[in-house]
Scaffold this motif. Structure first.
Motif, PDB file in Angstrom:
ATOM      1  N   HIS A  23       0.495  -0.901  -0.064  1.00  9.91           N
ATOM      2  CA  HIS A  23      -0.251  -0.065  -0.152  1.00  9.91           C
ATOM      3  C   HIS A  23       0.782   1.026   0.034  1.00  9.91           C
ATOM      4  O   HIS A  23       0.384   2.321   0.113  1.00  9.91           O
ATOM      5  N   GLY A  24       1.943   1.177  -0.011  1.00  8.71           N
ATOM      6  CA  GLY A  24       3.298   1.980  -0.719  1.00  8.71           C
ATOM      7  C   GLY A  24       3.588   2.885   1.285  1.00  8.71           C
ATOM      8  O   GLY A  24       4.275   3.825   0.737  1.00  8.71           O
ATOM      9  N   ALA A  25       3.708   2.139   2.219  1.00  6.86           N
ATOM     10  CA  ALA A  25       4.703   2.398   2.925  1.00  6.86           C
ATOM     11  C   ALA A  25       6.297   2.530   2.650  1.00  6.86           C
ATOM     12  O   ALA A  25       6.108   0.926   2.179  1.00  6.86           O
ATOM     13  N   SER A  26       6.823   3.490   3.739  1.00  5.19           N
ATOM     14  CA  SER A  26       8.283   3.006   3.577  1.00  5.19           C
ATOM     15  C   SER A  26       8.007   1.990   4.348  1.00  5.19           C
ATOM     16  O   SER A  26       7.464   0.814   4.957  1.00  5.19           O
ATOM     17  N   ALA A  30       6.490   0.392   7.607  1.00  3.27           N
ATOM     18  CA  ALA A  30       5.489  -1.093   7.521  1.00  3.27           C
ATOM     19  C   ALA A  30       6.131  -1.924   8.369  1.00  3.27           C
ATOM     20  O   ALA A  30       4.926  -3.024   9.351  1.00  3.27           O
ATOM     21  N   GLU A  31       7.218  -1.920   9.244  1.00  2.00           N
ATOM     22  CA  GLU A  31       7.811  -2.454   9.932  1.00  2.00           C
ATOM     23  C   GLU A  31       7.206  -2.010  11.245  1.00  2.00           C
ATOM     24  O   GLU A  31       6.791  -2.684  12.082  1.00  2.00           O
ATOM     25  N   GLU A  32       6.729  -0.022  11.808  1.00  2.00           N
ATOM     26  CA  GLU A  32       6.240  -0.087  12.718  1.00  2.00           C
ATOM     27  C   GLU A  32       4.857  -0.717  12.939  1.00  2.00           C
ATOM     28  O   GLU A  32       4.650  -1.290  13.859  1.00  2.00           O
ATOM     29  N   ILE A  33       4.322  -0.590  12.373  1.00  2.00           N
ATOM     30  CA  ILE A  33       2.731  -0.615  11.875  1.00  2.00           C
ATOM     31  C   ILE A  33       2.868  -2.586  12.373  1.00  2.00           C
ATOM     32  O   ILE A  33       1.987  -2.364  13.239  1.00  2.00           O
ATOM     33  N   ALA A  34       3.596  -3.649  12.154  1.00  2.00           N
ATOM     34  CA  ALA A  34       3.245  -4.576  12.178  1.00  2.00           C
ATOM     35  C   ALA A  34       3.830  -5.243  13.144  1.00  2.00           C
ATOM     36  O   ALA A  34       2.771  -5.855  14.987  1.00  2.00           O
ATOM     37  N   ALA A  35       4.765  -4.227  13.586  1.00  2.00           N
ATOM     38  CA  ALA A  35       5.045  -4.727  14.974  1.00  2.00           C
ATOM     39  C   ALA A  35       4.288  -4.058  15.855  1.00  2.00           C
ATOM     40  O   ALA A  35       3.548  -4.983  16.702  1.00  2.00           O
ATOM     41  N   ARG A  36       3.730  -2.818  16.251  1.00  2.00           N
ATOM     42  CA  ARG A  36       2.683  -2.558  17.392  1.00  2.00           C
ATOM     43  C   ARG A  36       1.116  -3.180  17.152  1.00  2.00           C
ATOM     44  O   ARG A  36       0.876  -3.495  17.945  1.00  2.00           O
TER      45      ARG A  36
END
Length: 108
Positions: A23-26, A30-36
């Protein structure tokens, strides 16, 4: 992923990370969102030593809220969000109003 995570959480982390990248996240975002996301679910399940109140006591999960709490911080909704709401309510003169005036017109 944090130490102590299981195979399912690892797969979930990778799935979310790849979806965010698609979806275009850096990569970092992307890693931050997944980890959170995975960490919040771990906190809800009681698998962490500490957890925020919203992680453990919130009756709705993030995906069910669907952005319901967006921009509820110190500054509230953006001017564009207020303008969109004013347009839905057909408030006259909305195009020349600033954020404070839009808030007042909407009764916030």
């Amino acid at each position: 992923m944090p130490a102590g995570s299981n195979a399912k959480e690892e797969r979930q982390y990778e799935h979310i990370r790849k979806g965010q990248r698609k979806h275009g996240a850096s990569e970092g975002r992307a890693e931050e969102i997944a980890a959170r996301t995975v960490n919040k679910q771990r906190a809800r399940a009681g698998e962490t030593k500490t957890a925020s109140k919203t992680s453990t006591r919130d009756p709705k999960s993030a995906y069910r809220r669907g952005g319901q709490r967006s921009h509820e911080g110190a500054q509230g909704p953006t001017r564009d969000q207020l303008y969109a709401e004013a347009r839905k309510k057909n408030i006259d003169g909305r195009s020349t109003m600033n954020k404070a005036e839009l808030r007042k017109a909407l009764g916030r």
